[in-house]
Scaffold this motif. Structure first.
Motif, short mmCIF file in Angstrom:
data_model
loop_
_atom_site.label_atom_id
_atom_site.label_comp_id
_atom_site.label_asym_id
_atom_site.label_seq_id
_atom_site.Cartn_x
_atom_site.Cartn_y
_atom_site.Cartn_z
N ASP A 58 0.82 -1.21 0.00
CA ASP A 58 0.00 0.00 0.00
C ASP A 58 0.85 1.26 0.00
OD1 ASP A 58 -2.25 -1.58 0.04
OD2 ASP A 58 -2.66 -1.30 2.18
N ASP A 62 1.59 0.13 -4.60
CA ASP A 62 0.25 0.13 -5.19
C ASP A 62 -0.02 1.39 -6.00
OD1 ASP A 62 -2.32 -0.66 -5.76
OD2 ASP A 62 -3.16 0.01 -3.84
N GLY A 63 -0.43 1.19 -7.26
CA GLY A 63 -0.81 2.30 -8.13
C GLY A 63 0.33 2.95 -8.88
N ALA A 200 -6.03 2.99 -4.37
CA ALA A 200 -4.65 3.27 -3.96
C ALA A 200 -4.52 4.71 -3.47
CB ALA A 200 -3.69 3.03 -5.12
#
Length: 247
Positions: A58, A62-63, A200
């Motif tokens: 995270d 992520d993203g 995200a």
């Protein structure tokens, strides 16, 4: 536009892929863990600190575009690698080599297990289109089209801005808003006429930075408060919760 839970000014929906339309965020997190743990074990020995497939994913991965995820996570551990080249073999200890190793693992997992879209996301996509709104998917993944096809939802998407398109057009990845702005532009709309759907935190940042008309946080992992702090106008655990809701 209470039937789909968005302000009446919104004319298009811009969806992240992994974790919003499909559960592939879990596949990516597992692939990153396998990649980083193998690398760290070789670098630091059996006492290495493993990659956390929730917290580290995270916070650092992520993203983000694949190479940015490698750089950001390794920097958190005080590790710096040579960049290498985009076509580095997956066994090379370079930024691109590690990224390519992760991609091999992801593709293997997708081929073995297939991909299904979240049922609530499919219901929401169909409702959005029935309401006359345009749709786009905005993803840092270079495998975005393969996932859309495998999940059977490609025909519900008007525009795709993914890792391949971003590289071709020289677009900066999230948390910069470039890819979302590009999707709105390809639909012939300004950001104030589009809603962003993200799970995200860097995607939330992109939605806020791009001054989009509405930003929906999708909380699949229990981070609703963080999504709000990063700019979500509303947070849901599944997209079909928006159906019939008032924005």
């Amino acid at each position: 536009m209470t039937e789909i839970g968005l302000p009446a000014t919104v004319r298009a929906c811009l969806f992240d892929l992994d974790g919003v339309l499909t559960p592939t965020a879990l596949v990516h997190a597992a692939a990153w863990k396998e990649t980083f743990d193998s690398f760290l074990r070789r670098l630091q020995g059996p006492e290495f600190e493993p990659f956390d497939a929730t917290a580290d994913y995270d916070e650092y991965v992520d993203g983000r575009p694949r190479a940015d995820g490698v750089r950001t996570f390794l920097a958190s551990r005080g590790i710096e690698l040579p960049e290498g080249d985009e076509d580095d073999p997956p066994d090379h200890d370079t930024v691109h080599g590690l990224g390519n190793r992760k991609n091999v693992i992801v593709l293997d997992k997708i081929r073995e297990d297939g991909v299904e879209a979240y049922p609530g996301s499919v219901r929401y996509l169909k409702a959005v289109r029935a309401a006359g709104l345009r749709t786009a998917v905005v993803s840092s993944s270079a495998n975005c089209r393969d996932v859309l096809v495998s999940a059977g939802i490609e025909d519900l998407i008007d525009v795709r801005i993914d890792g391949v398109v971003a590289r071709e057009r020289g677009l900066r990845g999230k948390p910069k808003p470039d890819t979302y702005l590009e999707a709105a532009g390809d639909l012939g709309l300004g950001p104030d006429e589009a809603a962003v759907f993200e799970d995200a935190l860097v995607g939330m940042d992109a939605g806020r930075a791009g001054r989009f008309g509405y930003v929906v946080g999708v909380d699949r992992t229990g981070q609703a408060d963080e999504l709000r702090r990063h700019g979500a106008d509303t947070v849901v655990t599944d997209l079909d919760q928006l159906l019939g809701a008032k924005a």
